[in-house]
Each structure stands twice: as structure tokens, then as C-alpha cells.
Design a protein around this motif. Sequence first.
Motif, PDB file in Angstrom:
ATOM      1  N   VAL A   1       0.832  -1.206   0.000  1.00 42.25           N
ATOM      2  CA  VAL A   1       0.000   0.000   0.000  1.00 42.25           C
ATOM      3  C   VAL A   1       0.869   1.259   0.000  1.00 42.25           C
ATOM      4  N   ARG A   2       1.885   1.276   0.836  1.00 36.94           N
ATOM      5  CA  ARG A   2       2.748   2.464   0.929  1.00 36.94           C
ATOM      6  C   ARG A   2       3.545   2.713  -0.341  1.00 36.94           C
ATOM      7  N   HIS A   3       3.801   1.667  -1.099  1.00 37.00           N
ATOM      8  CA  HIS A   3       4.570   1.820  -2.330  1.00 37.00           C
ATOM      9  C   HIS A   3       3.672   1.848  -3.570  1.00 37.00           C
ATOM     10  N   GLY A   4       2.367   1.923  -3.354  1.00 34.68           N
ATOM     11  CA  GLY A   4       1.429   2.078  -4.448  1.00 34.68           C
ATOM     12  C   GLY A   4       1.373   0.907  -5.417  1.00 34.68           C
ATOM     13  N   LEU A   5       1.648  -0.291  -4.931  1.00 37.32           N
ATOM     14  CA  LEU A   5       1.620  -1.455  -5.817  1.00 37.32           C
ATOM     15  C   LEU A   5       0.182  -1.822  -6.177  1.00 37.32           C
ATOM     16  N   THR A   6      -0.042  -2.126  -7.412  1.00 34.90           N
ATOM     17  CA  THR A   6      -1.357  -2.580  -7.868  1.00 34.90           C
ATOM     18  C   THR A   6      -1.455  -4.085  -7.692  1.00 34.90           C
ATOM     19  N   GLY A   7      -2.661  -4.597  -7.868  1.00 35.23           N
ATOM     20  CA  GLY A   7      -2.847  -6.046  -7.815  1.00 35.23           C
ATOM     21  C   GLY A   7      -1.988  -6.750  -8.844  1.00 35.23           C
ATOM     22  N   ALA A   8      -1.925  -6.159 -10.039  1.00 36.82           N
ATOM     23  CA  ALA A   8      -1.106  -6.754 -11.107  1.00 36.82           C
ATOM     24  C   ALA A   8       0.375  -6.758 -10.738  1.00 36.82           C
ATOM     25  N   ALA A   9       0.820  -5.676 -10.100  1.00 32.17           N
ATOM     26  CA  ALA A   9       2.230  -5.611  -9.690  1.00 32.17           C
ATOM     27  C   ALA A   9       2.537  -6.651  -8.615  1.00 32.17           C
ATOM     28  N   ILE A  10       1.597  -6.833  -7.700  1.00 31.81           N
ATOM     29  CA  ILE A  10       1.796  -7.825  -6.628  1.00 31.81           C
ATOM     30  C   ILE A  10       1.841  -9.230  -7.225  1.00 31.81           C
ATOM     31  N   LEU A  11       0.890  -9.529  -8.118  1.00 32.49           N
ATOM     32  CA  LEU A  11       0.892 -10.847  -8.761  1.00 32.49           C
ATOM     33  C   LEU A  11       2.154 -11.048  -9.598  1.00 32.49           C
ATOM     34  N   GLY A  12       2.661  -9.979 -10.170  1.00 35.37           N
ATOM     35  CA  GLY A  12       3.911 -10.070 -10.923  1.00 35.37           C
ATOM     36  C   GLY A  12       5.074 -10.505 -10.055  1.00 35.37           C
ATOM     37  N   ARG A  13       5.021 -10.152  -8.781  1.00 29.96           N
ATOM     38  CA  ARG A  13       6.084 -10.542  -7.845  1.00 29.96           C
ATOM     39  C   ARG A  13       5.876 -11.942  -7.270  1.00 29.96           C
ATOM     40  N   THR A  14       4.625 -12.383  -7.198  1.00 32.40           N
ATOM     41  CA  THR A  14       4.361 -13.690  -6.584  1.00 32.40           C
ATOM     42  C   THR A  14       4.303 -14.828  -7.594  1.00 32.40           C
ATOM     43  N   ARG A  15       3.959 -14.543  -8.815  1.00 35.38           N
ATOM     44  CA  ARG A  15       3.836 -15.591  -9.847  1.00 35.38           C
ATOM     45  C   ARG A  15       5.177 -16.281 -10.047  1.00 35.38           C
ATOM     46  N   GLY A  16       5.152 -17.601  -9.929  1.00 40.56           N
ATOM     47  CA  GLY A  16       6.352 -18.396 -10.141  1.00 40.56           C
ATOM     48  C   GLY A  16       7.366 -18.328  -9.013  1.00 40.56           C
ATOM     49  N   ASN A  17       7.025 -17.639  -7.920  1.00 39.30           N
ATOM     50  CA  ASN A  17       7.950 -17.490  -6.799  1.00 39.30           C
ATOM     51  C   ASN A  17       7.682 -18.603  -5.779  1.00 39.30           C
ATOM     52  N   ALA A  18       8.577 -19.571  -5.733  1.00 39.25           N
ATOM     53  CA  ALA A  18       8.399 -20.737  -4.852  1.00 39.25           C
ATOM     54  C   ALA A  18       8.399 -20.346  -3.379  1.00 39.25           C
ATOM     55  N   ALA A  19       9.123 -19.299  -3.022  1.00 40.18           N
ATOM     56  CA  ALA A  19       9.160 -18.869  -1.619  1.00 40.18           C
ATOM     57  C   ALA A  19       7.781 -18.381  -1.174  1.00 40.18           C
ATOM     58  N   TRP A  20       7.095 -17.592  -2.014  1.00 37.78           N
ATOM     59  CA  TRP A  20       5.752 -17.137  -1.667  1.00 37.78           C
ATOM     60  C   TRP A  20       4.785 -18.308  -1.616  1.00 37.78           C
ATOM     61  N   LEU A  21       4.926 -19.243  -2.542  1.00 34.98           N
ATOM     62  CA  LEU A  21       4.065 -20.428  -2.524  1.00 34.98           C
ATOM     63  C   LEU A  21       4.267 -21.203  -1.223  1.00 34.98           C
TER      64      LEU A  21
END
Length: 130
Positions: free
Chosen positions: A53-73
Motif C-alpha cells: 500500500v505504501r509503495h502504491g503497488l497494484t494487484g497486477a504488480a503484486i501478482l507479478g512478484r508472486t507468480r512463479g515465486n516458490a518462496a511465496w508459494l
Amino acid sequence: MNGAADDLVAGASAGSDMGSAKSETWLWIAQRASAALLAVCVLAHLLTIIYAVRHGLTGAAILGRTRGNAAWLAFYVLYVFAIAVHAPIGLRTLCQEWLGWRNASLNWFMSAVALALFVFGLRAAWAVFA
């Protein structure tokens, strides 16, 4: 059957007690351990939300960081596991105390609740990953 299973069935048949002191102790330990894990997961989740929220990330930006990231999974699978353990044990206790539901059907129902929480939670975690 033997051991805790016999105690649980015998307690449920008697109608006065859901299970042996041993099985109730294990449920108590699982409840407290899952609560400790949930505390860490909730804190990490909230800090991540605050950062986004503080860095103004959108839903798409957040999903861009989590997609394919095994650590988040892995994090969200652990989070889901803790929820699937913690919530049904708490609900079981509420049903016993408030509704007087103390037979074996309560344990079966709470097992189904745990399974549903785990399956739907895994589905959500996979959606964020895939």
C-alpha cells in the motif's frame, strides 16, 4: 483399533467426553503450535500489505512478484496448513461448549472442515503462484 482411537470412540460413545486425555492434550498442543505459526504468518502478511500500500503497488504488480515465486508459494502453503489445523480445533471446542455437540460426528465434521480449508486454501495459494 487401539490407543487414542479406542479412547476417542469410547469417549464419544459414552457421550460425556469426546476423547481421552491424551488425544485432548494433542489437540491442545496442535492448537497452540498452529497459533504460534499463525502469529508469524499474519504478521508477515500484514507487513507485506503495508509495504504494498505504501509503495502504491497494484494487484497486477503484486501478482507479478508472486507468480512463479516458490518462496511465496511455500509461505502461503504453510499459512494455509496452520489455518486448517487451528480453525477446526477451535470450532470443535465452541461446538462442544455452546451447542453440547459431543459425539463422534463432531470429529468427522471438523475433519471435513479442516480438509475443505486446506483444499480451498491450497487452491488460492496456487492461483497466486501460477
